[in-house]
Design a protein around this motif. Structure first.
Motif, PDB file in Angstrom:
ATOM      1  N   VAL A   1      34.970  32.474  49.410  1.00 32.18           N
ATOM      2  CA  VAL A   1      35.205  30.787  49.743  1.00 32.18           C
ATOM      3  C   VAL A   1      36.398  30.326  48.928  1.00 32.18           C
ATOM      4  N   ARG A   2      37.042  30.674  47.844  1.00 31.25           N
ATOM      5  CA  ARG A   2      38.134  30.347  47.227  1.00 31.25           C
ATOM      6  C   ARG A   2      39.230  31.398  47.364  1.00 31.25           C
ATOM      7  N   GLY A   3      38.887  32.510  47.496  1.00 28.06           N
ATOM      8  CA  GLY A   3      39.955  33.589  47.703  1.00 28.06           C
ATOM      9  C   GLY A   3      40.300  34.092  49.219  1.00 28.06           C
ATOM     10  N   GLY A   4      39.501  33.539  50.053  1.00 31.23           N
ATOM     11  CA  GLY A   4      39.937  33.422  51.551  1.00 31.23           C
ATOM     12  C   GLY A   4      39.624  34.945  51.802  1.00 31.23           C
TER      13      GLY A   4
ATOM     14  N   ASN B   1      31.248  30.944  54.657  1.00 33.14           N
ATOM     15  CA  ASN B   1      30.342  30.216  53.889  1.00 33.14           C
ATOM     16  C   ASN B   1      29.469  30.963  53.373  1.00 33.14           C
ATOM     17  N   ILE B   2      28.826  30.613  52.184  1.00 32.22           N
ATOM     18  CA  ILE B   2      27.373  31.273  51.451  1.00 32.22           C
ATOM     19  C   ILE B   2      26.323  30.807  52.467  1.00 32.22           C
ATOM     20  N   PRO B   3      25.766  31.878  52.867  1.00 29.06           N
ATOM     21  CA  PRO B   3      24.450  31.632  53.853  1.00 29.06           C
ATOM     22  C   PRO B   3      23.283  30.960  52.816  1.00 29.06           C
ATOM     23  N   ALA B   4      22.738  29.997  53.451  1.00 33.16           N
ATOM     24  CA  ALA B   4      21.493  29.499  52.842  1.00 33.16           C
ATOM     25  C   ALA B   4      20.529  30.225  52.030  1.00 33.16           C
TER      26      ALA B   4
END
Length: 251
Positions: A141-144, A115-118
């Motif tokens: 996120v998309r590439g895993g 997840n991208i941190p806030a």
């Protein structure tokens, strides 16, 4: 040196004593990093996919490749305050560029879960930070990509300054771990040696042409540039996803 500019990178592996001789020479040419006259520890967490896509891109010499890593700095004496960054290392043929964004140390665990941190999504972030976020969305996120290994070493750095065009670093005492733990500045719980004998990994980063004095020093110290990655060395020694592949067994 501005690390965000396109630059050329050269790496040299030297026995510890020869590395120390070369470091003393460089110290007479370029100032040591201010505030880090005695060096500092670096702890890096490298990301990759389950099939080690980033690793194999490096091994096969892909001309255009990216790698994600989290990096933590800091010294226990407080002279170098704790700091955390997420970095994208982008290699395009012989040129390299590093894009990075700072974030709170405790945000690294959220990033490692995909997840991208806030704090990276805050509205005040610069366009450069927003580009890092876009790449993280692509690679993580998309590439895993997820953390694979954590590496620690001690660094001495010499830099020609904000307007300069050259930076030289000396990394020693390379060690790693695969039982991933929360990153802490100057943590010493890294039980696995990356290499059998003590060496100095010397990295020379230049913007533009290589200075004549450095070219002459390369000949004087019999330096031979070679491709090397602390990440790849760690995997090749300990990671079953690499050591048990048919290609690795053939080598």
């Amino acid at each position: 040196m501005d690390a965000t500019q396109d630059r050329r990178e050269f790496k040299f592996l030297l026995p510890a004593e020869e590395g120390e001789d070369f470091r003393h020479f460089i110290a007479g040419q370029i100032p040591v990093d201010r505030g880090a006259e005695n060096g500092y520890p670096v702890i890096s967490e490298y990301y990759d996919t389950t099939d080690r896509h980033s690793y194999w891109q490096k091994i096969w010499g892909a001309g255009n490749r990216r790698r994600v890593r989290a990096r933590v700095y800091g010294r226990p004496d407080g002279l170098i305050p704790p700091a955390a960054f997420i970095e994208i290392k982008h290699k395009l043929d012989s040129d390299g560029v590093k894009r990075r964004a700072s974030l709170p140390l405790d945000s690294l665990r959220e990033l490692s879960s995909g997840n991208i941190p806030a704090p990276l999504l805050e509205a005040h972030r610069s366009k450069a930070d927003q580009r890092v976020v876009a790449e993280l969305e692509d690679l993580i996120v998309r590439g895993g990509a997820r953390p694979v290994v954590q590496v620690r070493y001690d660094r001495m750095a010499y830099d020609s300054g904000p307007e300069g065009t050259i930076r030289v670093t000396f990394d020693t005492k390379l060690c790693c771990r695969f039982d991933l733990k929360p990153l802490e500045p100057d943590c010493r719980n890294f039980p696995l040696p990356v290499v059998d004998r003590e060496i100095a990994v010397v990295e020379v980063k230049t913007i533009g042409s290589v200075p004549i004095w450095l070219r002459e020093a390369t000949a004087k110290f019999c330096l031979q540039a070679q491709s090397m990655s602390k990440y790849c060395l760690s995997l090749e020694r300990y990671d079953p996803a690499v050591t048990r592949t048919p290609l690795a067994l053939a080598i």
